[in-house]
Motif scaffolding. Structure first.
Motif, short mmCIF file in Angstrom:
data_model
loop_
_atom_site.label_atom_id
_atom_site.label_comp_id
_atom_site.label_asym_id
_atom_site.label_seq_id
_atom_site.Cartn_x
_atom_site.Cartn_y
_atom_site.Cartn_z
N VAL A 48 -19.90 -9.91 24.68
CA VAL A 48 -20.55 -11.03 25.89
C VAL A 48 -19.56 -11.49 26.62
O VAL A 48 -19.52 -12.56 27.75
CB VAL A 48 -21.16 -12.11 24.79
N LEU A 49 -18.35 -11.51 25.96
CA LEU A 49 -17.07 -12.59 26.87
C LEU A 49 -16.54 -11.76 27.42
O LEU A 49 -15.43 -12.58 28.29
CB LEU A 49 -16.30 -12.94 25.79
N ARG A 50 -16.75 -10.46 27.27
CA ARG A 50 -15.93 -9.83 28.97
C ARG A 50 -16.41 -9.35 30.31
O ARG A 50 -17.45 -9.88 29.83
CB ARG A 50 -15.39 -8.47 28.08
N ASN A 51 -15.38 -9.11 30.35
CA ASN A 51 -16.22 -9.41 32.21
C ASN A 51 -15.87 -8.17 32.96
O ASN A 51 -16.00 -6.75 34.08
CB ASN A 51 -14.83 -9.20 33.54
N ASP A 52 -15.83 -6.36 32.11
CA ASP A 52 -15.87 -5.13 32.29
C ASP A 52 -16.85 -5.09 31.08
O ASP A 52 -16.65 -3.07 30.82
CB ASP A 52 -14.23 -4.97 31.68
N GLN A 53 -17.63 -5.10 30.53
CA GLN A 53 -18.60 -4.62 29.21
C GLN A 53 -19.18 -3.61 30.59
O GLN A 53 -19.98 -2.62 29.92
CB GLN A 53 -20.25 -5.57 29.75
N GLY A 54 -19.79 -3.44 32.21
CA GLY A 54 -20.36 -2.50 32.72
C GLY A 54 -19.26 -0.94 32.91
O GLY A 54 -19.60 0.24 31.96
N LEU A 55 -17.84 -1.41 32.73
CA LEU A 55 -16.65 -0.07 32.52
C LEU A 55 -16.37 0.88 31.05
O LEU A 55 -16.57 1.28 30.99
CB LEU A 55 -15.81 -0.94 32.66
N LEU A 56 -17.03 -0.58 30.04
CA LEU A 56 -16.94 -0.34 28.50
C LEU A 56 -18.26 0.87 28.28
O LEU A 56 -17.80 2.34 27.40
CB LEU A 56 -17.19 -1.28 28.22
N TRP A 57 -19.45 0.35 28.93
CA TRP A 57 -20.30 0.85 28.53
C TRP A 57 -19.94 3.05 28.64
O TRP A 57 -21.14 3.32 28.60
CB TRP A 57 -21.40 0.20 29.53
N GLU A 58 -19.83 2.12 30.35
CA GLU A 58 -20.13 4.26 31.17
C GLU A 58 -18.72 5.06 30.65
O GLU A 58 -19.35 6.03 29.89
CB GLU A 58 -19.12 3.74 32.82
N ASN A 59 -17.11 4.46 30.24
CA ASN A 59 -16.49 5.12 29.45
C ASN A 59 -17.45 5.73 27.85
O ASN A 59 -16.93 7.12 27.51
CB ASN A 59 -15.65 3.76 28.62
N TYR A 60 -18.47 4.53 27.12
CA TYR A 60 -18.83 5.46 25.77
C TYR A 60 -19.93 6.25 26.08
O TYR A 60 -19.50 7.82 25.28
CB TYR A 60 -19.48 3.91 25.46
N CYS A 61 -21.46 6.15 27.31
CA CYS A 61 -21.25 7.66 27.94
C CYS A 61 -20.60 8.38 27.75
O CYS A 61 -21.18 9.74 27.59
CB CYS A 61 -22.02 6.60 28.80
N PHE A 62 -20.03 8.28 28.64
CA PHE A 62 -19.48 9.23 29.74
C PHE A 62 -18.83 10.31 28.13
O PHE A 62 -18.80 11.06 27.57
CB PHE A 62 -18.23 9.24 30.47
N SER A 63 -17.86 9.58 27.02
CA SER A 63 -17.01 10.07 25.70
C SER A 63 -18.29 10.83 24.94
O SER A 63 -17.95 11.38 24.34
CB SER A 63 -16.55 9.37 25.78
N GLU A 64 -19.01 10.28 25.23
CA GLU A 64 -20.16 10.61 23.78
C GLU A 64 -21.11 11.47 24.80
O GLU A 64 -21.35 13.19 23.64
CB GLU A 64 -21.51 9.71 23.20
N ARG A 65 -20.76 11.91 25.74
CA ARG A 65 -21.29 13.44 26.55
C ARG A 65 -20.88 14.46 26.08
O ARG A 65 -21.00 15.66 25.75
CB ARG A 65 -22.19 13.04 28.10
N ILE A 66 -18.94 14.23 25.82
CA ILE A 66 -18.50 14.73 26.45
C ILE A 66 -18.25 15.80 24.68
O ILE A 66 -18.29 16.29 24.48
CB ILE A 66 -16.67 14.66 26.72
N LYS A 67 -18.28 14.46 23.64
CA LYS A 67 -18.66 14.42 22.45
C LYS A 67 -19.58 15.89 22.35
O LYS A 67 -19.81 16.45 21.31
CB LYS A 67 -18.46 13.71 21.29
N LYS A 68 -20.56 15.64 22.87
CA LYS A 68 -22.33 16.27 22.06
C LYS A 68 -21.90 17.63 22.51
O LYS A 68 -22.41 18.61 21.90
CB LYS A 68 -23.40 15.40 23.12
N MET A 69 -21.24 17.75 24.31
CA MET A 69 -21.31 19.09 24.53
C MET A 69 -20.08 20.16 23.96
O MET A 69 -20.46 21.36 23.91
CB MET A 69 -20.79 19.16 26.15
N ASN A 70 -19.06 19.38 23.74
CA ASN A 70 -17.93 20.51 22.84
C ASN A 70 -18.94 20.49 21.02
O ASN A 70 -18.98 21.37 20.77
CB ASN A 70 -16.82 18.97 22.15
#
Length: 119
Positions: free
Chosen positions: A94-116
């Motif tokens: 809640v104190l960070r200004n890069d919340q969107g970047l963290l969320w996007e990175n998380y979504c992509f990394s989970e998608r990559i893991k699922k595909m693998n």
């Protein structure tokens, strides 16, 4: 010594630049200029970081196949914790200004893991 790395400080600077540009198109030319090293060296460092599962590349997309090859790519981290360590930012979300970047990175990394997992 691995992969003939001459300057580990430049490798860490490259990781920092990628960490601040997660989810944005990254230009190898720009990285090369900012780091003061050749484009080939940047490519080798990015390849190494991919092979050791720190970052992964998402290629550019275009309806035109010719443009897709030359389009800039986006880079993501397999783990947001590594990204946070590189930029030394462990504040609460809640104190960070890069919340969107963290969320996007998380979504992509989970998608990559699922595909693998599903091959």
């Amino acid at each position: 010594m691995y992969e003939n790395i001459q300057n580990s400080a430049k490798l860490f600077e490259l990781l920092k630049l990628i960490a601040f540009q997660v989810g944005s198109e990254v230009s190898i030319d720009e990285l090369s200029r900012k780091l003061g090293i050749s484009k080939n060296t940047v490519d080798c460092y990015l390849d190494l970081l991919s092979k050791v599962f720190i970052i992964y590349k998402v290629g550019g997309y275009s309806n035109n196949s010719r443009k897709e090859v030359t389009k800039s790519s986006k880079w993501y981290f397999y783990d947001n914790g590594i990204r946070n360590a590189i930029i030394n930012d462990f504040r609460l979300l809640v104190l960070r200004n890069d919340q969107g970047l963290l969320w996007e990175n998380y979504c992509f990394s989970e998608r990559i893991k699922k595909m693998n997992y599903q091959q």
